[in-house]
Design an enzyme around this catalytic site. Structure first.
Site, PDB file in Angstrom:
ATOM      1  N   SER A 152       0.801  -1.221   0.000  1.00  0.00           N
ATOM      2  CA  SER A 152       0.000   0.000   0.000  1.00  0.00           C
ATOM      3  C   SER A 152       0.834   1.272   0.000  1.00  0.00           C
ATOM      4  CB  SER A 152      -0.955   0.002   1.188  1.00  0.00           C
ATOM      5  OG  SER A 152      -0.261  -0.177   2.397  1.00  0.00           O
ATOM      6  N   HIS A 201      -5.083  -3.577  -2.436  1.00  0.00           N
ATOM      7  CA  HIS A 201      -4.841  -2.613  -3.522  1.00  0.00           C
ATOM      8  C   HIS A 201      -4.796  -3.265  -4.905  1.00  0.00           C
ATOM      9  CE1 HIS A 201      -4.240   0.828  -0.885  1.00  0.00           C
ATOM     10  NE2 HIS A 201      -3.754  -0.065  -0.044  1.00  0.00           N
ATOM     11  N   LYS A 252     -11.819   0.088  -1.814  1.00  0.00           N
ATOM     12  CA  LYS A 252     -10.805   0.767  -2.627  1.00  0.00           C
ATOM     13  C   LYS A 252     -11.267   0.737  -4.083  1.00  0.00           C
ATOM     14  CE  LYS A 252      -7.498   0.512   0.984  1.00  0.00           C
ATOM     15  NZ  LYS A 252      -6.794  -0.378   1.872  1.00  0.00           N
TER      16      LYS A 252
HETATM   17  C1  LIG Z   1      -6.796  -0.407   3.373  1.00  0.00           C
HETATM   18  C2  LIG Z   1      -6.154  -1.669   3.757  1.00  0.00           C
HETATM   19  C3  LIG Z   1      -6.750  -2.518   4.696  1.00  0.00           C
HETATM   20  C4  LIG Z   1      -7.954  -2.101   5.485  1.00  0.00           C
HETATM   21  O1  LIG Z   1      -9.102  -2.149   4.741  1.00  0.00           O
HETATM   22  P1  LIG Z   1     -10.361  -1.292   5.231  1.00  0.00           P
HETATM   23  O2  LIG Z   1     -11.497  -1.934   4.547  1.00  0.00           O
HETATM   24  O3  LIG Z   1     -10.117   0.101   4.819  1.00  0.00           O
HETATM   25  O4  LIG Z   1     -10.425  -1.441   6.730  1.00  0.00           O
HETATM   26  C5  LIG Z   1      -6.160  -3.742   4.932  1.00  0.00           C
HETATM   27  N1  LIG Z   1      -5.032  -4.108   4.299  1.00  0.00           N
HETATM   28  C6  LIG Z   1      -4.413  -3.290   3.434  1.00  0.00           C
HETATM   29  C7  LIG Z   1      -3.153  -3.752   2.776  1.00  0.00           C
HETATM   30  C8  LIG Z   1      -4.943  -2.047   3.138  1.00  0.00           C
HETATM   31  O5  LIG Z   1      -4.328  -1.238   2.293  1.00  0.00           O
END
Ligand SMILES: *Cc1c(COP(=O)(O)O)cnc(C)c1O
Length: 404
Positions: free
Chosen positions: A184, A212, A243
């Site tokens: 990320s 991602h 996302k």
């Molecule tokens: C954003 C993210 C999460 C968390 O996901 P949410 O649904 O926003 O709680 C978990 N793992 C990674 C690698 C992320 O980038």
């Protein structure tokens, strides 16, 4: 009793230290949808820090699906999934995700943070070992901590180090290797083939967080594991719906027994209200769009590769990644340790003055000395938007002002 400072005094002191270290964080307020242009503090700026990678958060069919579900199921799941909070729309989404990824079963959770916390704790405990990439997301780190398993961190994407740690973990009852697919904060890809081979060799299990990569990588956005033909080799697939899929929530996917275990054992899942039905419907519609319009993700990846090349050609430090996340390091050899966080912050503010909104990523999100600007590119950015971001980032990072 020792003298104890009142809360306001003690906390104010702590916050003052954060401020002076360039580590202060504050909420910003966006007054419009996650489009390439958003209204921030009453002013229109170019948005380069949203995870709405495919523009699906405001896609007409995604919004319509959410609206229909809102009318049919109401605004809330209103109970934890094991009580009455698991509705037909959640089941439909789970079946869709399992089919999309080519897996036996999937489970919808209300966030990715919750999913990692729950699934890791459900799979491993005392006497077990988790091998975790050093750049893994906070939710994986916290899941490891809560699980009470022994946690051993391997150097980022370093399969030799991972192999050595596996060899040293001989007496563990269970071994789980946890990695992100697309990292990320660095936007680079995990060496999933090598990791899977090592896991097989040592009898370890694998968890891959596709937060991602879901929607952006793989056939019709099914993820990096799918792109590499590794879907069935990986034990635990985690991904977010908030996302690229433009909704909210997350999924865990894999074998039926994995899902049964999570339902029975994952405390963060069991003791938390189910995902709002409108969010489930939005995610389902978003996957439909990914299947109908694979060119969205393909076009995004092509354009971001060209943008990265242009930034590198201008002499900026953009580590080799292959994703829609572009980290641009702010530290040169001349920057003293600790200065990079302040420099990232001032570069971010200078860009905002120029109408480009990017994220300044600083410790503890990334290791000290590696602060960066992070550009997240969306399929909906026009070539003009990309040009504007590119020119302004180059101008700001080359200006001596942002070094102060
Ligand atoms: C954003 C993210 C999460 C968390 O996901 P949410 O649904 O926003 O709680 C978990 N793992 C990674 C690698 C992320 O980038």
């Amino acid at each position: 009793m020792p003298p104890r400072a009142p809360l306001v005094d003690s906390v104010s002191h702590e916050l003052a230290e954060l401020r002076s270290a360039g580590l202060w964080r504050e909420l910003k307020e966006i007054a419009s949808a996650q489009e390439p242009r958003v209204v921030l503090d009453g002013r229109e700026v170019l948005l380069f820090c949203s995870n709405n990678y495919l523009g699906l958060a405001n896609h007409p069919s995604v919004v319509a699906a959410a609206r229909d579900a809102l009318a049919k199921y109401g605004a809330s799941a209103a109970a934890s999934p094991l009580v009455s909070g698991h509705m037909s729309i959640h089941r439909a989404l789970e079946e869709k995700i399992a089919a999309w990824k080519g897996l036996e079963a999937a489970l919808v959770c209300s966030s990715g943070y919750q999913a990692n916390l729950g699934v890791i704790g459900a799979l491993v405990g005392r006497g077990d070992v988790v091998l975790s990439d050093e750049l893994n997301h906070a939710s994986i780190i916290d899941g490891c901590r809560l699980s009470r398993a022994a946690v051993r961190v391997f150097r980022h994407n370093d399969v030799d180090h991972l192999s050595a740690l596996l060899a040293e973990s001989g007496d563990a009852r269970r071994i789980l290797i946890a990695t992100e697919a697309v990292f990320s904060m660095d936007g680079d890809l995990a060496p999933l083939r090598e990791i899977v081979a090592l896991a097989k060799q040592f009898g370890a299990w694998t968890l891959v967080d596709e937060a991602h990569s879901t929607g952006v990588f793989g056939p019709c956005g099914a993820g990096l594991a799918a792109e590499l033909g590794l879907t069935r080799e990986i034990d635990v697939h985690v991904g977010t719906l908030g996302k690229a899929l433009g909704s909210a929530g997350a999924y865990v996917a894999g074998s039926r027994v994995l899902i049964d275990l999570v339902v029975n054992r994952a405390r963060s899942f069991i003791y938390s209200t189910g995902l709002p039905p409108a969010s489930a419907a939005a995610a389902l519609a978003a996957i439909d769009v990914c299947e109908r319009e694979p060119e969205r993700a393909i076009g995004l990846r092509q354009r971001v590769a060209r943008l990265a090349d242009r930034l590198r050609a201008a002499g900026l430090s953009v580590p080799a990644g292959d994703s829609q996340i572009l980290p641009v390091r702010v530290s040169g050899s001349a920057v003293e340790a600790g200065d990079d966080a302040r420099r990232a912050l001032s570069a971010m503010r200078a860009l905002l003055d120029r109408g480009v909104y990017v994220a300044a990523i600083r410790p503890p999100t990334v290791p000290p000395g590696t602060s960066r600007l992070r550009l997240s590119v969306m399929a909906t950015h026009t070539q003009q938007d990309l040009d504007a971001a590119c020119q302004n980032v180059i101008a700001v990072l080359r200006s001596p002002l942002s070094r102060s």
